[in-house]
Design a protein around this motif. Structure first.
Motif, PDB file in Angstrom:
ATOM      1  N   ARG A   1       0.814  -1.217   0.000  1.00  0.00           N
ATOM      2  CA  ARG A   1       0.000   0.000   0.000  1.00  0.00           C
ATOM      3  C   ARG A   1       0.848   1.268   0.000  1.00  0.00           C
ATOM      4  N   ASP A   2       1.898   1.311   0.819  1.00  0.00           N
ATOM      5  CA  ASP A   2       2.711   2.522   0.908  1.00  0.00           C
ATOM      6  C   ASP A   2       3.476   2.781  -0.394  1.00  0.00           C
ATOM      7  N   VAL A   3       3.909   1.729  -1.075  1.00  0.00           N
ATOM      8  CA  VAL A   3       4.627   1.894  -2.350  1.00  0.00           C
ATOM      9  C   VAL A   3       3.687   2.460  -3.408  1.00  0.00           C
ATOM     10  N   ARG A   4       2.487   1.906  -3.487  1.00  0.00           N
ATOM     11  CA  ARG A   4       1.508   2.416  -4.448  1.00  0.00           C
ATOM     12  C   ARG A   4       1.126   3.851  -4.119  1.00  0.00           C
ATOM     13  N   ALA A   5       0.966   4.151  -2.846  1.00  0.00           N
ATOM     14  CA  ALA A   5       0.611   5.515  -2.432  1.00  0.00           C
ATOM     15  C   ALA A   5       1.720   6.499  -2.798  1.00  0.00           C
ATOM     16  N   GLN A   6       2.980   6.098  -2.618  1.00  0.00           N
ATOM     17  CA  GLN A   6       4.105   6.965  -2.994  1.00  0.00           C
ATOM     18  C   GLN A   6       4.107   7.238  -4.494  1.00  0.00           C
ATOM     19  N   PHE A   7       3.874   6.195  -5.275  1.00  0.00           N
ATOM     20  CA  PHE A   7       3.858   6.368  -6.724  1.00  0.00           C
ATOM     21  C   PHE A   7       2.709   7.289  -7.138  1.00  0.00           C
ATOM     22  N   GLU A   8       1.537   7.064  -6.608  1.00  0.00           N
ATOM     23  CA  GLU A   8       0.380   7.876  -6.971  1.00  0.00           C
ATOM     24  C   GLU A   8       0.565   9.329  -6.543  1.00  0.00           C
ATOM     25  N   ALA A   9       1.153   9.560  -5.379  1.00  0.00           N
ATOM     26  CA  ALA A   9       1.429  10.928  -4.939  1.00  0.00           C
ATOM     27  C   ALA A   9       2.440  11.595  -5.874  1.00  0.00           C
ATOM     28  N   PHE A  10       3.460  10.853  -6.270  1.00  0.00           N
ATOM     29  CA  PHE A  10       4.469  11.356  -7.207  1.00  0.00           C
ATOM     30  C   PHE A  10       3.821  11.751  -8.535  1.00  0.00           C
ATOM     31  N   VAL A  11       2.985  10.884  -9.077  1.00  0.00           N
ATOM     32  CA  VAL A  11       2.335  11.132 -10.363  1.00  0.00           C
ATOM     33  C   VAL A  11       1.477  12.394 -10.313  1.00  0.00           C
ATOM     34  N   ARG A  12       0.794  12.608  -9.202  1.00  0.00           N
ATOM     35  CA  ARG A  12      -0.057  13.795  -9.068  1.00  0.00           C
ATOM     36  C   ARG A  12       0.737  15.096  -9.149  1.00  0.00           C
ATOM     37  N   THR A  13       2.026  15.046  -8.829  1.00  0.00           N
ATOM     38  CA  THR A  13       2.849  16.265  -8.856  1.00  0.00           C
ATOM     39  C   THR A  13       3.449  16.553 -10.223  1.00  0.00           C
ATOM     40  N   ARG A  14       3.357  15.626 -11.149  1.00  0.00           N
ATOM     41  CA  ARG A  14       4.023  15.762 -12.439  1.00  0.00           C
ATOM     42  C   ARG A  14       3.078  16.338 -13.491  1.00  0.00           C
ATOM     43  N   PRO A  15       3.319  17.568 -13.943  1.00  0.00           N
ATOM     44  CA  PRO A  15       2.405  18.202 -14.903  1.00  0.00           C
ATOM     45  C   PRO A  15       2.363  17.514 -16.265  1.00  0.00           C
ATOM     46  N   GLU A  16       3.426  16.801 -16.633  1.00  0.00           N
ATOM     47  CA  GLU A  16       3.434  16.135 -17.936  1.00  0.00           C
ATOM     48  C   GLU A  16       2.585  14.862 -17.951  1.00  0.00           C
TER      49      GLU A  16
END
Length: 156
Positions: free
Chosen positions: A82-97
Motif C-alpha cells: 500500500r505505501d509503495v503504491r501511495a508513494q507512486f500515486e502521490a508522485f504522479v499527481r505532482t508531475r504536470p506532464e
C-alpha cells in the motif's frame, strides 16, 4: 440526482450542451435545450451540488503550447504494498506532464498518458524522473502517431 441514469431528459440535454461549450450563456443554453434561462440556472446549480457537473475549464491545443507528443506508458511497481503504491500515486499527481494515470489490472500496474515536446523531452522525463522513482520497477512506452479521436464529453 446521484447518477446519470436518474437524470431527467432536460438535465441530459443541459449536460450535453455544457460539455460542448461551457461558456454558453444561460439564455443561449435555454434556447438550445428548450427551457427558460432561470430553469437552466437552477438545474445547473442542482447538477453542481449533486457532483455531476464539476469545474469549468478551457481545453488547450497541446501542439500550440509545445506538447504535441502523446505517450502511453505502462508502469510496473516494485511492490504492491500500500505505501509503495501511495508513494507512486502521490508522485504522479505532482508531475504536470502526466495527464492521466490509471491503476490497472493485468500485466502492468499503471497506465499513464504523458505529453512531451518531443522524443528527447520524453526520454529525459523517463530516464531522469520516472524510472528514478524508487517505486518504479519497469516501464514500456508507446508513442501515439496521430489522434483519431479525443473527447472529454461523456455520453449521458
Amino acid at each position: 440526482m446521484k447518477n446519470s441514469s436518474k437524470l431527467e431528459t432536460l438535465d441530459r440535454r443541459i449536460v450535453e450542451q455544457l460539455q460542448k461549450d461551457a461558456s454558453i450563456s444561460h439564455a443561449d443554453l435555454a434556447e438550445r435545450v428548450g427551457s427558460s434561462p432561470a430553469s437552466c440556472w437552477r438545474r445547473i446549480r442542482a447538477l453542481e451540488t449533486a457532483g455531476i457537473l464539476a469545474a469549468n475549464v478551457r481545453l488547450v491545443n497541446p501542439e500550440k503550447v509545445g506538447r504535441g507528443v502523446n505517450v502511453i506508458c505502462n508502469i510496473r511497481v516494485r511492490s504492491h504494498a500500500r505505501d509503495v503504491r501511495a508513494q507512486f500515486e502521490a508522485f504522479v499527481r505532482t508531475r504536470p506532464e502526466v495527464m492521466e494515470c490509471y491503476s490497472m489490472s493485468g500485466e502492468w500496474d499503471y497506465l499513464l498518458r504523458i505529453v512531451a515536446a518531443d522524443v528527447a523531452d520524453y526520454e529525459e522525463f523517463l530516464m531522469r524522473t520516472l524510472l528514478e522513482h524508487p517505486s518504479v520497477g519497469g516501464a514500456a512506452s508507446h508513442f501515439a502517431l496521430s489522434t483519431t479521436k479525443y473527447t472529454t464529453a461523456l455520453p449521458v
